[in-house]
Design an enzyme around this catalytic site. Structure first.
Site, PDB file in Angstrom:
ATOM      1  N   GLN A 104       8.110 -28.080  -1.639  1.00 41.13           N
ATOM      2  CA  GLN A 104       7.447 -28.999  -2.571  1.00 41.13           C
ATOM      3  C   GLN A 104       8.049 -30.395  -2.511  1.00 41.13           C
ATOM      4  OE1 GLN A 104       7.303 -27.544  -6.561  1.00 41.13           O
ATOM      5  NE2 GLN A 104       6.164 -29.288  -7.351  1.00 41.13           N
ATOM      6  N   CYS A 110       3.039 -27.154  -7.506  1.00 41.66           N
ATOM      7  CA  CYS A 110       3.688 -25.916  -7.082  1.00 41.66           C
ATOM      8  C   CYS A 110       2.715 -24.738  -7.135  1.00 41.66           C
ATOM      9  CB  CYS A 110       4.915 -25.632  -7.930  1.00 41.66           C
ATOM     10  SG  CYS A 110       4.580 -25.461  -9.699  1.00 41.66           S
ATOM     11  N   HIS A 267       8.987 -17.302 -12.055  1.00 44.11           N
ATOM     12  CA  HIS A 267       8.856 -17.363 -10.596  1.00 44.11           C
ATOM     13  C   HIS A 267       7.758 -16.405 -10.159  1.00 44.11           C
ATOM     14  CE1 HIS A 267      10.109 -18.052  -6.512  1.00 44.11           C
ATOM     15  NE2 HIS A 267      10.434 -16.784  -6.310  1.00 44.11           N
ATOM     16  N   ASN A 294       9.763 -11.517  -2.909  1.00 44.20           N
ATOM     17  CA  ASN A 294      10.166 -12.815  -3.433  1.00 44.20           C
ATOM     18  C   ASN A 294       9.886 -13.858  -2.357  1.00 44.20           C
ATOM     19  OD1 ASN A 294      11.505 -15.118  -4.279  1.00 44.20           O
ATOM     20  ND2 ASN A 294      13.273 -14.010  -5.073  1.00 44.20           N
ATOM     21  N   TRP A 296      11.085 -16.546  -1.795  1.00 43.08           N
ATOM     22  CA  TRP A 296      12.284 -17.204  -1.273  1.00 43.08           C
ATOM     23  C   TRP A 296      12.792 -16.511  -0.004  1.00 43.08           C
ATOM     24  CZ3 TRP A 296      15.472 -17.600  -6.472  1.00 43.08           C
ATOM     25  CH2 TRP A 296      14.889 -18.591  -7.280  1.00 43.08           C
ATOM     26  N   GLU A 564     -59.208 -47.986 -28.915  1.00 44.19           N
ATOM     27  CA  GLU A 564     -60.013 -47.554 -30.059  1.00 44.19           C
ATOM     28  C   GLU A 564     -59.565 -46.178 -30.550  1.00 44.19           C
ATOM     29  OE1 GLU A 564     -64.199 -49.859 -28.942  1.00 44.19           O
ATOM     30  OE2 GLU A 564     -63.744 -47.888 -28.067  1.00 44.19           O
ATOM     31  N   ASP A 607     -61.732 -39.249 -11.653  1.00 48.30           N
ATOM     32  CA  ASP A 607     -63.036 -39.887 -11.504  1.00 48.30           C
ATOM     33  C   ASP A 607     -63.729 -40.065 -12.850  1.00 48.30           C
ATOM     34  OD1 ASP A 607     -62.763 -39.976  -8.754  1.00 48.30           O
ATOM     35  OD2 ASP A 607     -63.521 -37.931  -8.517  1.00 48.30           O
ATOM     36  N   GLU A 616     -65.574 -34.739 -27.428  1.00 50.67           N
ATOM     37  CA  GLU A 616     -64.233 -34.692 -26.852  1.00 50.67           C
ATOM     38  C   GLU A 616     -63.186 -35.067 -27.891  1.00 50.67           C
ATOM     39  OE1 GLU A 616     -65.253 -35.844 -22.198  1.00 50.67           O
ATOM     40  OE2 GLU A 616     -65.110 -37.432 -23.729  1.00 50.67           O
ATOM     41  N   ASP A 637     -36.442 -28.875 -42.499  1.00 50.94           N
ATOM     42  CA  ASP A 637     -35.645 -29.713 -43.401  1.00 50.94           C
ATOM     43  C   ASP A 637     -36.372 -30.986 -43.805  1.00 50.94           C
ATOM     44  OD1 ASP A 637     -35.635 -31.035 -41.006  1.00 50.94           O
ATOM     45  OD2 ASP A 637     -33.445 -31.189 -40.833  1.00 50.94           O
ATOM     46  N   SER A 639     -37.093 -33.586 -42.199  1.00 49.88           N
ATOM     47  CA  SER A 639     -36.435 -34.807 -41.728  1.00 49.88           C
ATOM     48  C   SER A 639     -37.367 -35.687 -40.907  1.00 49.88           C
ATOM     49  CB  SER A 639     -35.213 -34.434 -40.880  1.00 49.88           C
ATOM     50  OG  SER A 639     -35.625 -33.736 -39.712  1.00 49.88           O
ATOM     51  N   GLU A 646     -34.829 -26.301 -30.643  1.00 46.38           N
ATOM     52  CA  GLU A 646     -36.009 -25.585 -31.126  1.00 46.38           C
ATOM     53  C   GLU A 646     -37.271 -25.994 -30.372  1.00 46.38           C
ATOM     54  OE1 GLU A 646     -36.101 -23.129 -32.936  1.00 46.38           O
ATOM     55  OE2 GLU A 646     -34.485 -23.117 -34.391  1.00 46.38           O
TER      56      GLU A 646
END
Length: 729
Positions: A104, A110, A267, A294, A296, A564, A607, A616, A637, A639, A646
């Site tokens: 390192q 590490c 370790h 290990n 090491w 309109e 068209d 319509e 609620d 609001s 939702e």
């Protein structure tokens, strides 16, 4: 140009196409930053130049953004050099890659180096990450490449060999051999993958182990380990899994300190074997053993079953040979499974995916991979603590098809591991991104709903408890857990802990036997609308009112333009609101909305006349009244707006009641788009935006159906037709 209604996210389509072509596999990794190693190397050799990587230049930006950024004193004296400028006779690998090649430097990575050391124990895995036949002599062009697993794909990362140095010494990772550079270059490639060297600071060893193998890691605390831990470890090693363990140290100063037993706290160790033996004095039972290493290469366990302990004298010669017992200070040793559980506090198992090893003798996991994203205001619903939004999270249907071969305690079931990984958070650190707290829950699907791929609704989660769930929500890159459930159909819901948190993730399911998992993604489809028949009865008072208004505005031709129409609608709806609906808080319809309404009602589409007649208009008004009622229902609620979460239900209700024997369904990507297009900064949708959304949806579906003459869900348009359609609708 071909067009399908699901083709909205180009990047996702490209990824899917790449997978179909084999891109992202081991044999055909993706080219990171679109760089082709072979082509670039040939260009350098042909031009007799050394490669300089413009996408990861030898500048401060590649070092970091804060501690290694422009304002840091640490970077002032750093010089980028090639190995041939650092030493004589540089080598890529000297005498084979080993743990001593990894030392390192001045970077807190590490965790990465421990994973690299673990990788050296498996030569086949190592040389997949570190391609062989790279050198500083034959074919040298200053260019190298490495391969990593990255969120479901294998990627090939190209780098130049300029490395940060200080006083002619490598600043970051180095080898014990001064002229060996594979580990330093591997670290550089991994830094490039994440944007900078500094992005590698701090992490978990298993993160890199997964990026080297494409595997998935399970964590076990010894004090809470399952009773079948020995069997889990044995199966993992048979499958070629990487395995590590450690002893936690509560006192930082005692990290990597040797205990009286020869073990080291704080370790990382590698688990290299799990076996059973039968000592001569143990007539009634076998002894379970674990072999550890290990990194090491020295300092070993000195308790029972250590290299020179008396326990070995109780074994026959054949037993010793089977266990490959050696008395050497090489860092590798045996201990009993019971001592292993007593002394170690944590074990990590990186299970390999089926493509990790090609040896047929190694048992492999079955894996399914799903990509997903949480989108604020639409599919970022948070955990179960938020019931109003939890159901909007992405959902994945899991089918467990086969039971385990050898069930424990005669309990039937399917063993599987769920792994939820959030994407790109390390790379986005420089922009202030941190890891989200993530987790998941698993629900059993009622038998009557098997095969139904519809998104599970809010009521299902309100009245159903989870069958299984992750142990806890946690701010790690990946949350994993092993489960055993009976064969059947389930739904997995991944989420962040808090709602409104936006990000990408992958969800993987590993199983010992066959399973399938897929996102519950509603199919985009629409039945051909059948206009509701006009009523033959007497006109209502309301009908008479808007007929009068219509005649007053339309004039002799009894047709109205968009401007309109705006006047008619706003006069009618203002009157209606003042008398009945006092909670819409609408400012009236915009001219643009009215143009979309005329496009919707214009049966000839491009068209048409661009005007509406009374019939319509009446049909349009009936639609708006129904939409208005639905909006009021979700505007509980009062609001004047509905929550974007939702919107999914509101849209479903709206489109199904407009026409007889028809309707249309959307998928999660379209709900994401609707939220981004129509919600305000507070993730709310007002009445005008709600109507505009529905008008545009229905108009686009009707236009698509008009072109889809054979009903196969695909149409082909010229550029002119495409522009006419999108501009008019």
């Amino acid at each position: 140009m071909p067009y399908t209604p699901s083709g909205f996210f180009c990047d996702r389509l490209i990824r899917e196409r790449e997978r179909r072509d084999g891109e992202g596999s081991l044999n055909k990794p993706l080219r990171f930053n679109s760089q082709d190693f072979g082509v670039l190397r040939q260009e350098c050799l042909g031009g007799k130049t050394l490669f300089e990587d413009e996408s990861f230049p030898a500048t401060v930006e590649s070092l970091g953004f804060k501690e290694l950024g422009h304002k840091s004193n640490k970077v002032k004296n750093i010089v980028w050099k090639r190995p041939k400028e650092i030493c004589e006779n540089p080598q890529f690998i000297v005498g084979g890659a080993s743990r001593t090649d990894i030392c390192q430097g001045d970077l807190g990575d590490c965790w990465l180096l421990a994973a690299i050391a673990c990788l050296t124990l498996n030569e086949k895995l190592l040389y997949r990450v570190v391609p062989q036949e790279q050198s500083f002599s034959e074919g040298y062009g200053g260019i190298f490449h490495f391969q990593f697993w990255r969120y479901g794909d294998w990627v090939d990362v190209v780098i130049d060999d300029r490395i940060p140095t200080f006083n002619n010494q490598l600043v970051f990772t180095k080898s014990a051999e001064r002229n060996e550079f594979w580990s330093a270059l591997l670290e550089k490639a991994y830094a490039k993958l994440h944007g900078s060297y500094e992005a590698l600071k701090g992490g978990n060893t298993t993160e890199a182990m997964e990026d080297f193998t494409g595997g998935v890691t399970e964590f076990y605390e010894m004090k809470e380990a399952p009773k079948e831990l020995y069997k889990i470890m044995k199966k993992a090693l048979e499958r070629g899994s990487l395995m590590g363990c450690s002893i936690d140290s509560l006192v930082p100063a005692r990290f990597e300190t040797r205990t009286v037993t020869g073990l080291v706290k704080g370790h990382a160790y590698s688990v290299t074997a799990v076996e059973e033996c039968k000592p001569s004095q143990h007539k009634e039972a076998k002894v379970r053993l674990v072999r550890l290493r290990n990194p090491w290469g020295q300092v070993e366990w000195n308790g029972p079953w250590s290299d020179n302990s008396k326990e070995w004298a109780t074994l026959s010669k054949s037993e010793k040979e089977k266990l490959q017992h050696q008395s050497a200070e090489d860092g590798e040793f045996w201990m009993s499974f019971e001592d292993f559980k007593k002394n170690y506090t944590k074990i990590e198992i990186c299970n390999l995916t089926p493509d990790a090893l090609e040896d047929d003798k190694i048992h492999k996991w079955t894996v399914s991979v799903n990509e997903g994203r949480w989108v604020r205001g639409c599919s970022a619903g948070g955990c179960r603590n938020y019931p109003d939004t939890f159901w909007t999270n992405p959902q994945y249907r899991l089918r467990l098809l086969e039971e385990d071969d050898d069930p424990e305690d005669n309990e039937v079931g399917c063993t599987f591991v769920v792994a939820l990984m959030q994407k790109n958070r390390r790379k986005e650190r420089k922009m202030g991104a941190n890891l989200f707290t993530i987790g998941f829950a698993i629900y059993e699907v009622p038998k009557e709903m098997h095969g139904n791929k519809q998104h599970m609704q809010k009521d299902f989660f309100l009245f159903s408890s989870s069958k299984a769930r992750c142990k806890s929500y946690i701010n790690l890159r990946e949350v994993t857990q092993r489960f055993r459930l009976t064969p059947g159909e389930y739904v997995i819901v991944p989420s962040t802990y808090e709602p409104h948190q936006e990000g990408e993730f992958i969800l993987r399911v590993f199983s010992e036997k066959r399973n399938t998992s897929e996102e519950i993604e509603n199919r985009i489809e629409a039945d051909h609308p059948v206009p509701a028949p006009a009523s033959a009865g007497e006109e209502s008072e309301e009908d008479q009112q808007f007929r009068t208004i219509f005649q007053e505005i339309a004039g002799e031709d009894m047709e109205i333009t968009a401007n309109e129409l705006k006047n008619v609608l706003n006069r009618v709806i203002t009157k209606r609101e003042s008398e009945i609906d006092k909670d819409l808080n609408t400012e009236g319809f915009s001219l643009e909305s009215c143009r979309s309404m005329i496009a919707l009602m214009d049966v000839s589409f491009m068209d048409g006349t661009g005007r509406l007649n009374l019939q319509e208009f009446r049909h349009l008004w009936n639609k708006i009244k129904q939409w208005q009622g639905i909006f009021k229902h979700y505007n509980a609620d009062q609001s004047g707006s509905i929550n974007s979460y939702e919107m999914r239900n509101a849209v479903n209700d709206a489109v199904m009641c407009l026409v007889s024997r028809s309707g249309f369904r959307l998928n999660n990507q379209l709900y994401d788009i609707i939220t981004m297009r129509y919600a305000n900064e507070n993730m709310n949708i007002d009445f005008d935006s709600f109507i505009s959304c529905l008008v545009r949806l229905e108009a686009m579906f009707r236009a698509f159906q008009a072109f889809d003459q054979d009903g196969d869900g695909t149409i082909r348009l010229s550029v002119l037709e495409w522009l006419q359609l999108t501009m008019y609708a």
